[in-house]
Design an enzyme around this catalytic site. Structure first.
Site, PDB file in Angstrom:
ATOM      1  N   HIS A 143       3.661 -11.153   7.050  1.00  0.00           N
ATOM      2  CA  HIS A 143       4.139 -10.375   5.821  1.00  0.00           C
ATOM      3  C   HIS A 143       5.343  -9.453   5.937  1.00  0.00           C
ATOM      4  O   HIS A 143       6.457  -9.756   5.115  1.00  0.00           O
ATOM      5  CB  HIS A 143       2.939  -9.432   5.435  1.00  0.00           C
ATOM      6  CG  HIS A 143       3.131  -8.431   4.306  1.00  0.00           C
ATOM      7  ND1 HIS A 143       2.725  -8.683   3.073  1.00  0.00           N
ATOM      8  CD2 HIS A 143       4.023  -7.229   4.315  1.00  0.00           C
ATOM      9  CE1 HIS A 143       3.000  -7.728   2.325  1.00  0.00           C
ATOM     10  NE2 HIS A 143       3.811  -6.858   2.917  1.00  0.00           N
ATOM     11  N   GLU A 144       5.424  -9.077   7.092  1.00  0.00           N
ATOM     12  CA  GLU A 144       6.806  -8.040   7.492  1.00  0.00           C
ATOM     13  C   GLU A 144       7.907  -8.824   7.768  1.00  0.00           C
ATOM     14  O   GLU A 144       9.224  -8.552   7.161  1.00  0.00           O
ATOM     15  CB  GLU A 144       6.331  -7.229   8.636  1.00  0.00           C
ATOM     16  CG  GLU A 144       5.276  -6.199   8.482  1.00  0.00           C
ATOM     17  CD  GLU A 144       5.232  -5.370   7.151  1.00  0.00           C
ATOM     18  OE1 GLU A 144       6.199  -5.035   6.662  1.00  0.00           O
ATOM     19  OE2 GLU A 144       4.448  -4.982   6.486  1.00  0.00           O
ATOM     20  N   HIS A 147       9.195  -9.871   4.495  1.00  0.00           N
ATOM     21  CA  HIS A 147      10.166  -8.736   3.849  1.00  0.00           C
ATOM     22  C   HIS A 147      11.600  -8.695   4.294  1.00  0.00           C
ATOM     23  O   HIS A 147      12.480  -8.664   3.625  1.00  0.00           O
ATOM     24  CB  HIS A 147       9.511  -7.773   4.338  1.00  0.00           C
ATOM     25  CG  HIS A 147       8.474  -6.865   3.366  1.00  0.00           C
ATOM     26  ND1 HIS A 147       8.794  -6.912   1.830  1.00  0.00           N
ATOM     27  CD2 HIS A 147       7.360  -6.370   3.481  1.00  0.00           C
ATOM     28  CE1 HIS A 147       7.646  -6.426   1.432  1.00  0.00           C
ATOM     29  NE2 HIS A 147       6.648  -6.068   2.186  1.00  0.00           N
ATOM     30  N   GLU A 222       5.419  -6.594  -2.791  1.00  0.00           N
ATOM     31  CA  GLU A 222       4.339  -7.005  -1.761  1.00  0.00           C
ATOM     32  C   GLU A 222       3.621  -8.156  -2.295  1.00  0.00           C
ATOM     33  O   GLU A 222       3.113  -8.761  -1.362  1.00  0.00           O
ATOM     34  CB  GLU A 222       3.470  -5.574  -2.027  1.00  0.00           C
ATOM     35  CG  GLU A 222       3.983  -4.268  -1.516  1.00  0.00           C
ATOM     36  CD  GLU A 222       4.281  -4.408  -0.032  1.00  0.00           C
ATOM     37  OE1 GLU A 222       3.363  -4.703   0.808  1.00  0.00           O
ATOM     38  OE2 GLU A 222       5.473  -4.030   0.221  1.00  0.00           O
TER      39      GLU A 222
END
Length: 293
Positions: A143-144, A147, A222
């Site tokens: 997930h990061e 980003h 998100e």
């Protein structure tokens, strides 16, 4: 389904950013008309203020953000599991290896920061490393990395800069009440009065609209990062289990309020009943989307 969601979220992000720039222009026009009698003067001021805030925000170093959250850098020897997961996800995501930080906090959480993939960093709490297995940790780090790969951190920095510029313009308008504004010959004209009322309402409601747009942008990214994590790991269940573990935990002790939107989940566990001011979408909705992948 996955790529349709990514495309949809990207379109929504473009709409929100366009709304931000339009709002900055409206704030400038309102300020210019209210203070100087000419909207073009205010628009020029708004452009200058916006560029200044963007330059200041985008040049903030990663070390400042990490310091605000009491994070400290670690090496491969100090945190081998975290380091190797970050390394693996960065390789799959085809981005440079980010710097790795740890936050001493029992609440599981993580975030990424940096102006671009070449100057990125990932931070995880000790609680995240203690509670999650490797499969779940890969989901969070994926997930990061998403980003970072999607330039979300730069996007959030841009939104923060524009919000700050809008607040500054609103403050200029408020101060003009006390310092006085330029006298004009058309102040008694009916159309001028209507324009003046519109300008005042814009200056008052502008910061609120900017906050709502910033929160909407954060929530939208998100969802996109969740989808990106699945793309990297090919395993939505890992992130699903991780989000459940994160939601079933206490608030963080050392998180900084100004960087709360950077975390994978709200570090303070404070959701508003309207959800308009939430920095993150509800975890149950994120899990529902992941289950459909």
């Amino acid at each position: 389904m996955l790529y349709q969601q990514i495309a949809q979220n990207k379109r929504k992000t473009i709409y929100v950013l366009i709304g931000f720039y339009v709002l900055v222009g409206l704030m400038g026009a309102a300020l210019g008309y209210f203070c100087y009698g000419r909207a073009t003067i205010g628009i020029a001021i708004a452009i200058g203020v916006g560029l200044f805030y963007m330059l200041m925000t985008l040049t903030q170093s990663t070390s400042i953000v990490m310091s605000m959250n009491n994070a400290h850098p670690v090496t491969e020897e100090q945190a081998p599991v975290l380091y190797h997961v970050v390394q693996d996800m960065a390789m799959v995501g085809k981005v440079p290896m980010p710097k790795v930080y740890i936050i001493d906090d029992p609440s599981p959480n993580a975030f990424a920061t940096g102006s671009d993939p070449q100057h990125a960093a990932v931070a995880a709490t000790t609680g995240l490393l203690e509670r999650l297995n490797r499969e779940e940790l890969e989901g969070v780090i994926g997930h990061e990395i998403s980003h970072i790969r999607n330039y979300d951190i730069r996007l959030q920095s841009t939104a923060l800069a524009l919000s700050s510029a809008i607040s500054y313009l609103a403050n200029l308008g408020v101060n003009s009440f006390f310092w006085g504004r330029v006298n004009r010959d058309d102040d008694d004209n009916q159309s001028a009065i209507i324009a003046m009322i519109f300008s005042i309402l814009t200056l008052i409601l502008g910061p609120l609209a900017a906050t709502l747009a910033q929160m909407a942008l954060s929530r939208n990214r998100e969802y996109l990062a969740d989808a990106g994590s699945v793309e990297l790991t090919r395993n939505p269940q890992g992130l699903i289990d991780a989000l459940r573990a994160i939601s079933d935990s206490e608030p963080m002790r050392n998180a900084n309020t100004s960087s709360a939107s950077l975390y994978i989940a709200d570090p303070f566990k404070k959701g508003s009943w309207t959800h308009l001011f939430d920095t993150h979408p509800p975890i149950e909705k994120r899990i529902e989307r992941l289950e459909h992948m």
